[in-house]
Scaffold this active site. Structure first.
Site, PDB file in Angstrom:
ATOM      1  N   THR A  10      62.755  33.838  28.911  1.00  0.00           N
ATOM      2  CA  THR A  10      62.647  33.301  30.273  1.00  0.00           C
ATOM      3  C   THR A  10      61.222  33.408  30.806  1.00  0.00           C
ATOM      4  O   THR A  10      60.496  34.341  30.444  1.00  0.00           O
ATOM      5  CB  THR A  10      63.610  34.024  31.246  1.00  0.00           C
ATOM      6  OG1 THR A  10      63.491  33.439  32.550  1.00  0.00           O
ATOM      7  CG2 THR A  10      63.334  35.508  31.353  1.00  0.00           C
ATOM      8  N   ASP A  66      70.613  29.532  31.958  1.00  0.00           N
ATOM      9  CA  ASP A  66      70.269  28.424  32.856  1.00  0.00           C
ATOM     10  C   ASP A  66      71.056  28.624  34.140  1.00  0.00           C
ATOM     11  O   ASP A  66      72.254  28.891  34.111  1.00  0.00           O
ATOM     12  CB  ASP A  66      70.623  27.066  32.236  1.00  0.00           C
ATOM     13  CG  ASP A  66      70.094  25.937  33.110  1.00  0.00           C
ATOM     14  OD1 ASP A  66      68.864  25.722  33.100  1.00  0.00           O
ATOM     15  OD2 ASP A  66      70.896  25.315  33.820  1.00  0.00           O
ATOM     16  N   GLY A 142      63.837  32.452  45.041  1.00  0.00           N
ATOM     17  CA  GLY A 142      64.325  31.065  45.054  1.00  0.00           C
ATOM     18  C   GLY A 142      65.101  30.720  46.318  1.00  0.00           C
ATOM     19  O   GLY A 142      64.595  30.857  47.439  1.00  0.00           O
ATOM     20  N   TYR A 143      66.357  30.300  46.124  1.00  0.00           N
ATOM     21  CA  TYR A 143      67.174  29.833  47.240  1.00  0.00           C
ATOM     22  C   TYR A 143      67.884  30.964  47.993  1.00  0.00           C
ATOM     23  O   TYR A 143      68.642  30.698  48.932  1.00  0.00           O
ATOM     24  CB  TYR A 143      68.230  28.847  46.721  1.00  0.00           C
ATOM     25  CG  TYR A 143      67.636  27.596  46.111  1.00  0.00           C
ATOM     26  CD1 TYR A 143      67.129  26.583  46.919  1.00  0.00           C
ATOM     27  CD2 TYR A 143      67.562  27.433  44.726  1.00  0.00           C
ATOM     28  CE1 TYR A 143      66.574  25.437  46.370  1.00  0.00           C
ATOM     29  CE2 TYR A 143      67.005  26.290  44.165  1.00  0.00           C
ATOM     30  CZ  TYR A 143      66.517  25.298  44.994  1.00  0.00           C
ATOM     31  OH  TYR A 143      65.961  24.158  44.459  1.00  0.00           O
ATOM     32  N   HIS A 170      76.294  35.021  40.635  1.00  0.00           N
ATOM     33  CA  HIS A 170      76.568  34.166  39.476  1.00  0.00           C
ATOM     34  C   HIS A 170      76.001  34.788  38.202  1.00  0.00           C
ATOM     35  O   HIS A 170      76.645  34.849  37.165  1.00  0.00           O
ATOM     36  CB  HIS A 170      75.969  32.777  39.726  1.00  0.00           C
ATOM     37  CG  HIS A 170      74.513  32.804  40.104  1.00  0.00           C
ATOM     38  ND1 HIS A 170      74.020  33.637  41.077  1.00  0.00           N
ATOM     39  CD2 HIS A 170      73.433  32.127  39.622  1.00  0.00           C
ATOM     40  CE1 HIS A 170      72.714  33.467  41.181  1.00  0.00           C
ATOM     41  NE2 HIS A 170      72.332  32.557  40.304  1.00  0.00           N
TER      42      HIS A 170
HETATM   43  P1  ITT Z   1      63.590  29.966  32.906  1.00  0.00           P
HETATM   44  O1  ITT Z   1      64.099  28.568  32.702  1.00  0.00           O
HETATM   45  O2  ITT Z   1      62.254  30.165  32.283  1.00  0.00           O
HETATM   46  O3  ITT Z   1      64.579  31.017  32.540  1.00  0.00           O
HETATM   47  P2  ITT Z   1      63.629  29.135  35.697  1.00  0.00           P
HETATM   48  O4  ITT Z   1      63.059  29.775  36.921  1.00  0.00           O
HETATM   49  O5  ITT Z   1      63.192  27.755  35.359  1.00  0.00           O
HETATM   50  O6  ITT Z   1      63.335  30.160  34.502  1.00  0.00           O
HETATM   51  P3  ITT Z   1      66.429  28.232  35.919  1.00  0.00           P
HETATM   52  O7  ITT Z   1      66.118  26.876  35.389  1.00  0.00           O
HETATM   53  O8  ITT Z   1      67.598  28.955  35.331  1.00  0.00           O
HETATM   54  O9  ITT Z   1      65.190  29.230  35.778  1.00  0.00           O
HETATM   55  O10 ITT Z   1      66.667  28.208  37.477  1.00  0.00           O
HETATM   56  C1  ITT Z   1      66.312  27.106  38.261  1.00  0.00           C
HETATM   57  C2  ITT Z   1      65.884  27.529  39.646  1.00  0.00           C
HETATM   58  O11 ITT Z   1      67.031  27.941  40.388  1.00  0.00           O
HETATM   59  C3  ITT Z   1      64.927  28.708  39.612  1.00  0.00           C
HETATM   60  O12 ITT Z   1      63.628  28.264  39.714  1.00  0.00           O
HETATM   61  C4  ITT Z   1      65.320  29.525  40.812  1.00  0.00           C
HETATM   62  O13 ITT Z   1      64.399  29.409  41.821  1.00  0.00           O
HETATM   63  C5  ITT Z   1      66.703  29.002  41.225  1.00  0.00           C
HETATM   64  N1  ITT Z   1      67.623  30.121  41.025  1.00  0.00           N
HETATM   65  C6  ITT Z   1      68.296  30.451  39.908  1.00  0.00           C
HETATM   66  N2  ITT Z   1      68.985  31.582  40.089  1.00  0.00           N
HETATM   67  C7  ITT Z   1      68.737  31.976  41.350  1.00  0.00           C
HETATM   68  C8  ITT Z   1      69.115  33.082  42.120  1.00  0.00           C
HETATM   69  O14 ITT Z   1      69.882  34.048  41.637  1.00  0.00           O
HETATM   70  N3  ITT Z   1      68.659  33.171  43.355  1.00  0.00           N
HETATM   71  C9  ITT Z   1      67.851  32.212  43.873  1.00  0.00           C
HETATM   72  N4  ITT Z   1      67.427  31.150  43.221  1.00  0.00           N
HETATM   73  C10 ITT Z   1      67.859  31.033  41.954  1.00  0.00           C
END
Ligand code: ITT
Length: 186
Positions: A10, A66, A142-143, A170
């Site tokens: 990741t 993901d 993130g969100y 999740h």
């Molecule tokens: P990797 O693919 O390198 O693992 P990423 O940040 O791109 O890292 P994802 O595609 O799995 O990861 O996630 C997409 C976005 O969703 C990510 O940039 C986060 O900001 C948001 N996200 C995922 N899980 C979250 C969480 O638990 N809380 C807040 N935002 C989340």
């Protein structure tokens, strides 16, 4: 093959830290492989995680997660485009888009694809909730400042401690399923 040490591919410090804490509860050590994984375009996080893992040419027990935010009224948007939406319109853009919406229901989904020398298997986790009217809290990432999980007291994930988020998130749900499965298998 040793399976009490597993690698997570990741680019996200936050995802890794949350996943590592969950696995630690089960005595499983999660190591970080800092990579930009290959992501296909698909609606389903399971397919995306599985493909990212499939094209990773590494022979150690390894997993890819993901995850994303899925807003019901917008047919799951941003979903697989969660990173892109954050980078472009950010939380403010989501709030603006939903300014007049009463139906604010949403969910976070996580899919964890795991592989070792013997088996490939995927686990999923979900937490339902709603999108807040304004950002609240500085926790999580993130969100999290705009997501209010149903199972709690109306606070956003951003207002919760890491332990509180891990109780219902999740990610924690998907990783706990994996950890339980690994424990039962050993
Ligand atoms: P990797 O693919 O390198 O693992 P990423 O940040 O791109 O890292 P994802 O595609 O799995 O990861 O996630 C997409 C976005 O969703 C990510 O940039 C986060 O900001 C948001 N996200 C995922 N899980 C979250 C969480 O638990 N809380 C807040 N935002 C989340």
């Amino acid at each position: 093959m040793r399976r009490n040490k597993i690698w997570m591919g990741t680019s996200s410090d936050h995802k890794f830290a949350e996943a590592r804490e969950v696995m630690k509860e089960y005595g499983i050590k999660l190591e970080r492989l800092n990579i930009d994984r290959v992501e296909i375009q698909a609606d389903d996080p399971e397919l995306i995680a599985e493909y990212s893992l499939k094209v990773l040419d590494i022979e150690v027990p390894i997993l890819i997660e993901d995850a994303g935010l899925y807003i019901d009224k917008y047919f799951g948007f941003p979903g697989p485009y969660s990173s892109y939406a954050l980078r472009t319109i950010d939380n403010e853009g989501i709030l603006k888009l939903m300014e007049c919406d009463e139906d604010r229901s949403a969910r976070y989904l996580s899919a964890v694809a795991y592989r070792d020398g013997e088996i490939s298997i995927t686990f999923t986790g979900e937490v339902t909730g709603r999108i807040a009217y304004e950002k609240k809290g500085t926790g999580g990432f993130g969100y999290d400042p705009i997501f209010i999980p149903d199972e709690e007291d109306g606070r956003t994930f951003g207002e919760m401690s890491p332990e509180e988020k891990a109780g219902i998130s999740h990610r924690a749900r998907a990783f706990r399923k994996l950890a339980e499965w690994l424990k039962n298998r050993n």
